[in-house]
Motif scaffolding. Structure first.
Motif, PDB file in Angstrom:
ATOM      1  N   ASP A   8      -0.006   3.062  10.395  1.00  0.00           N
ATOM      2  CA  ASP A   8       1.438   3.714  10.465  1.00  0.00           C
ATOM      3  C   ASP A   8       2.305   2.861   9.373  1.00  0.00           C
ATOM      4  O   ASP A   8       2.984   3.406   8.563  1.00  0.00           O
ATOM      5  N   CYS A   9       2.009   1.549   9.351  1.00  0.00           N
ATOM      6  CA  CYS A   9       2.899   0.796   8.609  1.00  0.00           C
ATOM      7  C   CYS A   9       2.291  -0.249   7.801  1.00  0.00           C
ATOM      8  O   CYS A   9       2.990  -1.125   7.060  1.00  0.00           O
ATOM      9  N   GLU A  10       0.955  -0.198   7.640  1.00  0.00           N
ATOM     10  CA  GLU A  10       0.213  -0.878   6.618  1.00  0.00           C
ATOM     11  C   GLU A  10       0.205  -2.571   6.919  1.00  0.00           C
ATOM     12  O   GLU A  10      -0.481  -3.247   6.178  1.00  0.00           O
ATOM     13  N   GLU A  11       0.625  -3.130   8.055  1.00  0.00           N
ATOM     14  CA  GLU A  11       0.602  -4.331   8.409  1.00  0.00           C
ATOM     15  C   GLU A  11      -0.743  -4.793   8.890  1.00  0.00           C
ATOM     16  O   GLU A  11      -1.290  -4.006   9.566  1.00  0.00           O
ATOM     17  N   CYS A  24      -0.815  -3.963  16.117  1.00  0.00           N
ATOM     18  CA  CYS A  24       0.141  -4.224  14.978  1.00  0.00           C
ATOM     19  C   CYS A  24       1.414  -4.920  15.297  1.00  0.00           C
ATOM     20  O   CYS A  24       2.102  -4.553  16.356  1.00  0.00           O
ATOM     21  N   ASP A  48       4.173  -5.453  14.145  1.00  0.00           N
ATOM     22  CA  ASP A  48       5.371  -4.553  13.550  1.00  0.00           C
ATOM     23  C   ASP A  48       5.756  -3.575  14.763  1.00  0.00           C
ATOM     24  O   ASP A  48       6.933  -3.336  15.348  1.00  0.00           O
ATOM     25  N   CYS A  49       4.847  -2.533  14.727  1.00  0.00           N
ATOM     26  CA  CYS A  49       5.138  -1.433  15.320  1.00  0.00           C
ATOM     27  C   CYS A  49       4.476  -1.389  16.768  1.00  0.00           C
ATOM     28  O   CYS A  49       4.561  -0.457  17.521  1.00  0.00           O
TER      29      CYS A  49
END
Length: 67
Positions: free
Chosen positions: A9-12, A56, A58-59
């Protein structure tokens, strides 16, 4: 060295976590179906893998990988 796992989703970069459960055996397994031939054929597994969660930061999306 395996490639770093990233959130779709956010590439972290994903962080590896420890899976804990309350099952009677103390650990979870991913088992591929074995052959159904013979008397005890249904009890045999072709491969047994451990699920490893990655989260993740982040998300908070969580992915399980069979390792």
């Amino acid at each position: 060295m395996p490639a770093e796992k990233r959130c779709p989703d956010c590439e972290e970069p994903l962080e590896e976590m420890e899976l804990q459960g309350t099952d009677a055996l103390g650990s979870l397994s991913i088992v591929s179906q074995g052959s159904n031939e013979g008397f005890l054929g249904g009890l045999r597994a072709d491969e047994i893998l451990a699920p490893v969660p990655y989260v993740c930061p982040d998300c908070r999306r969580t992915l399980l990988y069979a390792e």
